[in-house]
Design an enzyme around this catalytic site. Structure first.
Site, PDB file in Angstrom:
ATOM      1  N   GLY A 148       3.007  -1.078   4.290  1.00  0.00           N
ATOM      2  CA  GLY A 148       3.055   0.343   3.971  1.00  0.00           C
ATOM      3  C   GLY A 148       4.477   0.773   3.668  1.00  0.00           C
ATOM      4  N   GLY A 149       5.129   1.369   4.649  1.00  0.00           N
ATOM      5  CA  GLY A 149       6.451   1.967   4.459  1.00  0.00           C
ATOM      6  C   GLY A 149       7.460   1.075   3.750  1.00  0.00           C
TER       7      GLY A 149
ATOM      8  CD  GLU B 220      -3.327  -2.260   7.382  1.00  0.00           C
ATOM      9  OE1 GLU B 220      -2.325  -2.591   6.741  1.00  0.00           O
ATOM     10  OE2 GLU B 220      -3.828  -1.125   7.302  1.00  0.00           O
TER      11      GLU B 220
ATOM     12  N   GLY C 283       2.830   2.351  10.827  1.00  0.00           N
ATOM     13  CA  GLY C 283       3.799   3.438  10.685  1.00  0.00           C
ATOM     14  C   GLY C 283       4.510   3.803  11.974  1.00  0.00           C
TER      15      GLY C 283
ATOM     16  CG  HIS D  38      -5.671   2.063   5.278  1.00  0.00           C
ATOM     17  ND1 HIS D  38      -5.214   2.979   6.195  1.00  0.00           N
ATOM     18  CD2 HIS D  38      -4.685   1.146   5.130  1.00  0.00           C
ATOM     19  CE1 HIS D  38      -3.989   2.621   6.583  1.00  0.00           C
ATOM     20  NE2 HIS D  38      -3.644   1.522   5.943  1.00  0.00           N
TER      21      HIS D  38
ATOM     22  CB  SER E 158       5.560  -1.913  11.929  1.00  0.00           C
ATOM     23  OG  SER E 158       5.182  -0.575  12.228  1.00  0.00           O
TER      24      SER E 158
ATOM     25  CD  GLU F 169      -2.823   5.581   6.704  1.00  0.00           C
ATOM     26  OE1 GLU F 169      -2.848   5.599   5.467  1.00  0.00           O
ATOM     27  OE2 GLU F 169      -1.889   5.053   7.361  1.00  0.00           O
TER      28      GLU F 169
ATOM     29  CG  ASN G 113      -1.719   1.243   1.386  1.00  0.00           C
ATOM     30  OD1 ASN G 113      -1.767   2.071   0.479  1.00  0.00           O
ATOM     31  ND2 ASN G 113      -2.379   1.392   2.537  1.00  0.00           N
ATOM     32  CD1 TRP G 114       3.319   0.835  -2.916  1.00  0.00           C
ATOM     33  CD2 TRP G 114       3.421   2.016  -4.819  1.00  0.00           C
ATOM     34  NE1 TRP G 114       3.923   0.045  -3.865  1.00  0.00           N
ATOM     35  CE2 TRP G 114       4.000   0.745  -5.042  1.00  0.00           C
ATOM     36  CE3 TRP G 114       3.374   2.931  -5.867  1.00  0.00           C
ATOM     37  CZ2 TRP G 114       4.531   0.371  -6.277  1.00  0.00           C
ATOM     38  CZ3 TRP G 114       3.898   2.558  -7.103  1.00  0.00           C
ATOM     39  CH2 TRP G 114       4.474   1.297  -7.297  1.00  0.00           C
ATOM     40  CE  LYS G 115      -0.145   3.247   4.763  1.00  0.00           C
ATOM     41  NZ  LYS G 115      -0.005   3.353   6.200  1.00  0.00           N
TER      42      LYS G 115
END
Ligand code: 13P
Length: 254
Positions: free
Chosen positions: A237-238, A170, A176, A98, A216, A100, A12-14
């Site tokens: 993610g990251g 999640e 993150g 998600h 993470s 977010e 997920n590149w956000k």
């Protein structure tokens, strides 16, 4: 790894990557991961990079996902994008609900359920995200929250649609933050979610649905997480923003 469900690992590149940066990343991934057959590999760029990434991965084992879509099919919804528009770019998966979006766009379980149905109606596979906040975990409310989110966000799906739906667990406190859920915490939540699917749908559906862990995930913890009996993949993610770390997560999970 001996699991009946095929692992699915999605990046997920956000809100990251210009088109040029996106192409750099997928070119690297194509080379690094060309021989991987054991895992469904999905990249979820921002909307603006879907077209170019779609072309770049045509001849590869990478699949395309989007990060959101509208619950509507067409009409006066400024700024929104439909499932059919995503299909034009050969998108196969779409992340829905998600944390977010639940937090910043106030997405409700009811809305997410409508989006999941709209995705299925266009033959897109939704990746429906659920997870508790730190305050909820500390108040021992994790199961109650998961129960409400799983039932609410998947309401109205048929058994056949549910089997083609992916759930991403999640925990919000692990996103993150560098804090990963322990393997025991992840397995416990995943088994609980699978139990809920057994009640809301049936045992066969529950056994077949893939449940990803997100929060993470890194090359160093992927193997242990993926070895849990009810963990069927990851939503990253990251660490999905760099070729090397995303490729290592996948290789370490096999
Ligand atoms: P991180 O891997 O950066 O913690 O993000 C997880 C996530 O939100 C994936 O959807």
């Amino acid at each position: 790894m001996n699991k009946t469900r095929k692992l699915i690992i999605a990046g997920n590149w956000k809100m990251n990557k210009t088109v040029a940066e996106a192409l750099d990343l997928v070119r690297g991934l194509k080379i690094e991961l060309s021989t991987v057959k054991e895992v469904d590999i999905v990249v979820c760029p921002p909307f603006t990079a879907l077209g170019e990434v779609s072309k770049a991965i045509l001849d590869s084992n990478l699949r395309l996902g989007a990060q959101n879509m509208s619950e509507h099919n067409v009409g006066a919804y400024t700024g929104e994008i439909t499932a059919v528009m995503l299909k034009e770019f050969s998108v196969r998966y779409v992340i829905l609900g998600h944390s977010e979006r639940r937090q910043y766009q106030r997405e409700s379980n009811e809305l997410i359920a409508k989006k999941a149905l709209a995705a299925h109606n266009a033959a897109l596979k939704p990746i429906v995200c659920v997870g508790e906040t730190l305050a909820e975990r500390e108040a021992n409310r994790t199961q109650e929250i998961l129960d409400t989110q799983v039932r609410g966000s998947l309401a109205g799906l048929t058994n056949d649609q549910m089997v083609e739906t992916i759930i991403a667990y999640e925990p919000v406190w692990a996103i993150g933050t560098g804090k990963t859920a322990t393997t025991e915490q992840a397995q416990e939540a995943h088994a609980f979610i699978r139990g809920l699917l057994g009640k809301s749908f049936d045992e066969t559906v529950a056994r077949r649905v893939r449940i990803q862990y997100g929060g993470s995930v890194k090359p160093s913890n992927a193997r242990e997480l993926m070895s849990q009996p009810d963990v069927d993949g990851a939503l990253v993610g990251g660490a999905s923003l760099e070729t090397r770390s995303f490729a290592e997560i996948i290789k370490n999970s096999i």
